[in-house]
Design an enzyme around this catalytic site. Structure first.
Site, PDB file in Angstrom:
ATOM      1  N   THR A   1      -3.636 -82.502  62.179  1.00 11.51           N
ATOM      2  CA  THR A   1      -4.615 -83.493  62.689  1.00 11.51           C
ATOM      3  C   THR A   1      -5.568 -83.017  63.755  1.00 11.51           C
ATOM      4  OG1 THR A   1      -2.508 -84.665  63.705  1.00 11.51           O
ATOM      5  CG2 THR A   1      -3.231 -85.616  61.585  1.00 11.51           C
TER       6      THR A   1
ATOM      7  N   TRP B   1      -6.371-106.277  77.942  1.00 10.64           N
ATOM      8  CA  TRP B   1      -7.326-105.413  77.501  1.00 10.64           C
ATOM      9  C   TRP B   1      -8.497-105.456  76.494  1.00 10.64           C
ATOM     10  CZ3 TRP B   1      -3.302-102.770  73.513  1.00 10.64           C
ATOM     11  CH2 TRP B   1      -2.696-102.707  73.673  1.00 10.64           C
TER      12      TRP B   1
ATOM     13  N   LYS C   1      -7.673-101.173  79.979  1.00 11.27           N
ATOM     14  CA  LYS C   1      -6.993-102.367  80.248  1.00 11.27           C
ATOM     15  C   LYS C   1      -7.805-102.540  81.597  1.00 11.27           C
ATOM     16  CE  LYS C   1      -2.667-100.503  77.777  1.00 11.27           C
ATOM     17  NZ  LYS C   1      -1.287-100.306  77.745  1.00 11.27           N
TER      18      LYS C   1
ATOM     19  N   GLU D   1      -1.939 -88.659  58.973  1.00 12.50           N
ATOM     20  CA  GLU D   1      -0.091 -89.187  58.539  1.00 12.50           C
ATOM     21  C   GLU D   1      -0.067 -90.065  57.591  1.00 12.50           C
ATOM     22  OE1 GLU D   1      -2.659 -88.723  61.684  1.00 12.50           O
ATOM     23  OE2 GLU D   1      -1.040 -88.237  63.197  1.00 12.50           O
TER      24      GLU D   1
HETATM   25  N1  LIG Z   1     -12.469 -97.439  59.336  1.00 14.76           N
HETATM   26  C1  LIG Z   1     -12.470 -97.046  60.206  1.00 14.76           C
HETATM   27  N2  LIG Z   1     -12.840 -97.669  61.212  1.00 14.76           N
HETATM   28  C2  LIG Z   1     -12.996 -97.259  62.690  1.00 14.76           C
HETATM   29  N3  LIG Z   1     -11.439 -96.693  63.065  1.00 14.76           N
HETATM   30  C3  LIG Z   1     -11.205 -95.759  61.601  1.00 14.76           C
HETATM   31  C4  LIG Z   1     -11.493 -95.862  60.128  1.00 14.76           C
HETATM   32  N4  LIG Z   1     -10.673 -94.710  59.405  1.00 14.76           N
HETATM   33  C5  LIG Z   1      -9.849 -94.074  60.372  1.00 14.76           C
HETATM   34  N5  LIG Z   1     -10.099 -94.459  61.662  1.00 14.76           N
HETATM   35  C6  LIG Z   1      -9.949 -93.466  62.797  1.00 14.76           C
HETATM   36  O1  LIG Z   1      -9.566 -92.607  62.225  1.00 14.76           O
HETATM   37  C7  LIG Z   1      -8.257 -92.068  62.152  1.00 14.76           C
HETATM   38  C8  LIG Z   1      -7.639 -90.878  61.763  1.00 14.76           C
HETATM   39  O2  LIG Z   1      -8.166 -90.041  62.055  1.00 14.76           O
HETATM   40  P1  LIG Z   1      -7.413 -88.641  61.089  1.00 14.76           P
HETATM   41  O3  LIG Z   1      -6.250 -88.671  60.599  1.00 14.76           O
HETATM   42  O4  LIG Z   1      -8.449 -87.557  61.220  1.00 14.76           O
HETATM   43  O5  LIG Z   1      -8.286 -89.221  59.598  1.00 14.76           O
HETATM   44  C9  LIG Z   1      -7.690 -93.269  62.664  1.00 14.76           C
HETATM   45  O6  LIG Z   1      -5.908 -93.207  63.397  1.00 14.76           O
HETATM   46  C10 LIG Z   1      -8.836 -94.232  63.058  1.00 14.76           C
HETATM   47  O7  LIG Z   1      -8.975 -94.389  64.884  1.00 14.76           O
END
Ligand SMILES: Nc1ncnc2c1ncn2[C@@H]1O[C@H](COP(=O)(O)O)[C@@H](O)[C@H]1O
Lengths: 543, 543
Positions: free
Chosen positions: A186, A445, A440, A331
C-alpha cells in the site's frame, strides 16, 4: 462432528482450470505493449501458464518465493501470475508509478527473486537494477523481435525465448489454501509502504463474492475490460473474477488515454469495465470532444476514490451506461462495497437516484462492516452519524508482511480502514473522510470530503482540498485549498458565499487559499500530508 | 509461506447475519401450514433463530447433535435450521413422503434427538413415534391455538410456547468451518438409505456458487420461491443462497398444486422459482385450464429429473418465462450444473435453442466434471460419446454417514454420480441415463432416457420407461414399457414405426408392453428396479 464433504482447497489455479475447461474458447484480448492487439483464449492461456510454471521451477522458484512484476495488463502478465500461483510462489505486482527509490525499497523488502518487466519500464529498471539486492534475473515481457539493447547488471532474458525452453506438460502443485498467493504494497501515506499478502483462499473467496449479481455481476456473456492495472490493489481481483465467471477479458495494456480506451470499448464490444475516476474523466473528455458513443458498454465500476456525481450523471444520462460506485482498499483484496441498487432504492430516478449513487454502497457476503466512534461504540445507522469504518472478512488483511505496523486488527478481529463513514438504515455505506484527514473542531467531526465536493461545484474551481489547521479555541478548523479553473480567480468570499447554506454553518472553512497545483499520490489521490506540511504554520484569520 | 488474511470461517450463520444486517427488511413470506400467508423479514428471522438456538441449548442440544425435521418450507422451518446451525448442531431434513418404516429407520440411523414436525405429519408421527428410539422430544411447528390433541409416547411441545421460553440475547457459537451442518438421506435405489453430511463450509461455498450470474443468478431484487422442499437434496441450497443474495423469499408451505403455486407467484410477484418437473406440470395444467398468466416470473429452475422439451417450450414461448434446466444430486449439495447460455449458444433461437436446453448445462466454479468409460479413460467431449459422469468439489460428498457404502471416491478424488452423460465441446453436459439403467447391448451402450423421451413424443403415450432384458446373443436388449393415454391403445408396431428413423436402428426396443401404471420413487422418479423385478423373466420375441 465434521461434515463428510470433499477436501477441495480453494486454489487460484482452479479458477483458471475452470475457465479453460468450461469456457476454453472465450477470448483474452490485449493491447500489447508492442502495439498491436493480441488475441488468445483461456484454454491457451492455461497451457502457457503451465509452461511458465514449469520454466519457473527450472529457475529454482517454488513455494513461498516472491517474484516482482512491473507490467501493464496483458495476457503475458496474467500468465506470469498463474504460473507463479501454480507453484505456490507469489506474484508481487509493483506499481511502476512510484518513485524509483520506493520501488527499490519495496522489491528489496519483499526479497523478490525474479523481476518480470514490460518494455515501457526498462529505462526505470536500468536505473535501479543495481540496487535490487535479491533479484537474480530480469525477464523482459516481449519477444526477441522487440527486444532492445539493454545494459543491466543482472542476468536478462527475453520472455518468449525463456518460455520456449519449457513445454506445458506440467501439473499445478497443490498445497494448503492459506498459502500466500500474491503481494501488493500500500502506498501508505505515513511510514514505509506495507506489504499486503493475499492467500489462495482469500483470492478465490473474493472472486466468488465479486461476481455475484449485487456486486460486479459478471457472467460468461460479459466482455470485461479491467482498466484498473493489476498493480493497483490486486487488480480489483479481475484476473480471478473474470476467468471464474468465464467472461471474455479485454486488457488495455499500456494505453489508458481516452482515445485508446474508447477504441477498445467499441471494437471489442466491452460490456463491463472498471477503473478509478481519473481514467473515466479522460474518456468522458474524449467522448465530448469527438462526439463518440458507447454502444456496447452496460456498466462501469468506479472506485479507488469517490466517484463525482457529475461523472455518474454523464455516464448514465448521456451514454446510457450504469455506474457502479465501488469502495475498497488494498487490504481488502480489494472489494469492500458496491453501490448497486437493492429493492429499497431500485426504483429511484433522477436526482434521488444520484443521491444514493454517491454512496459507496453495500458489502458482499464475506465483508462485515462496523462504524464506531472513538470509544469503539457503534454509531447509529441513520445515514448521517459518521465514525471509523472497520471491516472483517476472509479477504481482509490480518497483518502486513514481516509484521510491519504491528497488530492491525482490534480485539473483535476488525481492521480499521482509516476511512470515516456513515451507514444508512438499508446498510449503505458512505465515505465522508479519511480518519487522518477528518477535522476535529471542538470535539465534533467535520468531513473534508463533503467540503471538497461542495467546493468543486463552484464554476471557477477545478480541484479542491480541505485540511485541518491548528486553531487556539477549536483545536482545528478547516482550510480550503483550491486550484482555480484556467483563467479564473475566484475570491475567498465568493467561494464561501457559494458554500454557505449548503452545509452546517460551523463546517464552513475559516479561509480559502488559491494554489496552482495540489499534490497527488502515485495512485492519484490527494496527498494531504504534503498539503499539511505546506500549510502547517498557516495562520487562520479567525485564530 | 502463508497469506496474511483474516481467519474468517465459512459458517452458515454468517449468511443469515449478512442478510439481517444489509438486507434486514427484505421479506420472508410463507404460506403457513395453518392456512394464512405469514410475513416476516431477515432481521426478525435472525432474532427468532437466535431464540431457537438459545432454547435448544437449554434442551441440551449442542455441537454434533442431530435433530430431525418433518416439515414444509416455512419461516419456522428456516428458524429451526439456523437455530441448530448456530450451535454446531445438525439439521436433518427427513422426507415425509417416504414410507413410515423408512422414516423410522433413517431417524434411528441418524440418532436424532429432537423432532420438529408440521401439523400435516402428526398422524404419521403418531404411527411411528414409539419406534423412534433416540428422539427425546417432539416439537410441533405451530402455535397453541392450532395445536390439536395428540397421543404420543414422547414429550411434546408446541413450538411457539417452547420458543417463548427463551429470548434472543444469544451469540452464535463459532467452530471449525468443516463442522457438520446438515444431513439428508438419499433415497438410494439399492440398499438402505445413505446419509449425506453437509458441512458449514460446503453449504456456504455452494450458496456462493449458486447465486452467480451463470447459475441461479440470484440478486437482492429477486423474489425467490423455493417450491422444492427443504427436505429434497438440501432444498437446492435456497435457504442459504436466498439470504446470501439478500433476496426476498416466498415459501409455499404445504400447498404445491397448480392453483396455490400460481396464486403465490402472482400475489407475491415472484421473479424466480425452482422445483422438479412434476410441480411444473401441475402449474402448466392449471394455467391452461384457467387461462392464467405469469406476469412477474422471469425464470424457473427445473431439475431433479430431466426437464421435458415441451415444458421448456411452454414456459418460454407461452408464458415468457426462461427455463434454467439444472442437474444435481443430494451428494452435491445439490447443484451440479445449470443450462444457462454461454456466448456460444446465447444467440440461438427456436428449436436450436431448445436443443441446447435439453442439456443439463455447465457447472459453476467449484464443480469439476469428468466423463469416463468403464476403464476410467476420459471420453471425447463431442456431445455424443457417453460414459460415467464423475464429479469433484468442496460441496461433493466424500463419504456417507457412519461410513455406509465404504469408499465412494476414486483415487483422483472423483465421486461417481451413477449418471451416464456426454459433454460437448463447450463444456455442456447432458445426462443420457443412470449407469445402472443403461443397456449394454453387445458391449455398446444404449441410453434408456433417449428412448423414453422419444416414446413419449408419440401422441398415444402418456409415460414411458425402458429397461434392459436378458438376451442370449446381445446380453441385454431394450424393452419399452408404456402407459397409454386415456382411451388409447397403440400397437407395438405403431410405436416402433414412430421411433424408427429417429434413433440408430440397433437402439430400437425389441418389444413394447402396455401397462396401467409405472412405479415411482418417493421423489417422483421412475423406479426401474421395480420394473426390472416385474419384467425380469420377460422373453423378448427376438430371443
Ligand atoms: N469509492 C471510493 N470513495 C472514496 N474513497 C475511496 C473509494 N474507493 C477507495 N477509496 C479510498 O482509497 C483507500 C484505499 O486505497 P488503496 O488501498 O490504495 O486502494 C480507501 O481506504 C479509501 O480511502
Amino acid at each position: 462432528m465434521l461434515g463428510l464433504m470433499q477436501d477441495w482447497p480453494l486454489l487460484c489455479t482452479k479458477v483458471l482450470d475452470h475457465a479453460a475447461t468450461y469456457h476454453g474458447r472465450r477470448e483474452v484480448v490485449s493491447r500489447s505493449v508492442e502495439g498491436p492487439v493480441h488475441r488468445t483464449d483461456y484454454a491457451t492461456l492455461r497451457r502457457r501458464s503451465l509452461r511458465v510454471a514449469k520454466r519457473l521451477e527450472r529457475e529454482g522458484i517454488g513455494l513461498g518465493d516472491r517474484c516482482a512484476t512491473l507490467a501493464w495488463n496483458t495476457w503475458r502478465h496474467m500468465e506470469v501470475w498463474y504460473g507463479l500461483l501454480g507453484l505456490g510462489a507469489i506474484y508481487h505486482t509493483v506499481n511502476p508509478r512510484l518513485f524509483a527509490d520506493q520501488i527499490t525499497w519495496i522489491v528489496n523488502h519483499a526479497e523478490d527473486r525474479l523481476l518480470f518487466v514490460d518494455l515501457t519500464f526498462l529505462p526505470l529498471v536500468e536505473k535501479i537494477a543495481a540496487d535490487l539486492k535479491t533479484i537474480e534475473k530480469i525477464i523482459v515481457l516481449t519477444d526477441p523481435d522487440h527486444m532492445p539493447e539493454v545494459s543491466l547488471p543482472k542476468e536478462v532474458a527475453v520472455y518468449e525465448d525463456w518460455l520456449a525452453e519449457a513445454d506445458d506438460d506440467f501439473a499445478w502443485k497443490t498445497f494448503d489454501e492459506n498459502t500466500a498467493a500474491g503481494m501488493c504494497y500500500t502506498s501508505g501515506t505515513t511510514g514505509s509502504p506495507k506489504g499486503v499478502v493475499y492467500s489462495h483462499r482469500s483470492n478465490v473467496l473474493h472472486a466468488m463474492a465479486a461476481v455475484t449479481p449485487d456486486m460486479m455481476a459478471i457472467s460468461s456473456r460479459d466482455r470485461v475490460m479491467p482498466v484498473v492495472p493489476l498493480f493497483h490493489a490486486n487488480g480489483w481481483s479481475l484476473a480471478f473474477s473474470g476467468p471464474l465467471a468465464g467472461a471474455t477479458l479485454v486488457l488495455p495494456g499500456p494505453r489508458m488515454e481516452g482515445e485508446a480506451i474508447h477504441g477498445l470499448l467499441q471494437d471489442e464490444r466491452v460490456t463491463m469495465t472498471a477503473a478509478v475516476p481519473t481514467v473515466w474523466l479522460m474518456l468522458l473528455h474524449h467522448l465530448e470532444a469527438t462526439g463518440g458513443t458507447l454502444d456496447y458498454l452496460k456498466r462501469v465500476v468506479i472506485g479507488g476514490s469517490a466517484c463525482p456525481r457529475a461523472m455518474t450523471e454523464a455516464f448514465q444520462t448521456r451514454y446510457g451506461v450504469e455506474v457502479y460506485h465501488a469502495w475498497g482498499m488494498t487490504e481488502m483484496s480489494p472489494l469492500g462495497s458496491i453501490c448497486t441498487l437493492t429493492p429499497e432504492y431500485a426504483d429511484l430516478e433522477g436526482a434521488a437516484r444520484l443521491d444514493i449513487q454517491e454512496k459507496q454502497g453495500h458489502p458482499p457476503f464475506t465483508v462485515e462492516m462496523r462504524v464506531t466512534d472513538d470509544e469503539g461504540t457503534d454509531v447509529p445507522w441513520d445515514g448521517k452519524t459518521f465514525g471509523r469504518l472497520k471491516v472483517r472478512g476472509p479477504a481482509v488483511a490480518e497483518a502486513y508482511f514481516k509484521g510491519e505496523g504491528g497488530e492491525i486488527c482490534d480485539a473483535d478481529g476488525f481492521f480499521d480502514t482509516g476511512d470515516v463513514a456513515h451507514m444508512d438504515a438499508n446498510g449503505y455505506m458512505q465515505i465522508t473522510d479519511r480518519s487522518k484527514d477528518v477535522i476535529k473542531s471542538g470535539g465534533e467531526w467535520i468531513s473534508t470530503i463533503d467540503l471538497e465536493n461542495l467546493a468543486v461545484g463552484h464554476p471557477d474551481v477545478a480541484e479542491a482540498a480541505v485540511i485541518g489547521v491548528a486553531h487556539p479555541k477549536w483545536d482545528e478548523r478547516p482550510l480550503l485549498v483550491i486550484v482555480p479553473r484556467e483563467g479564473r480567480e475566484p475570491s475567498r468570499d465568493d467561494i464561501l458565499a457559494f458554500m454557505a447554506g449548503r452545509v452546517a454553518k460551523w463546517w464552513l472553512p475559516d479561509d480559502v487559499v488559491l494554489v496552482e497545483e495540489i499534490p497527488h499520490t502515485a495512485t492519484g489521490k490527494i496527498k494531504k500530508t504534503a498539503l499539511r506540511d505546506q500549510f502547517g504554520d498557516y495562520r487562520l484569520p479567525t485564530a
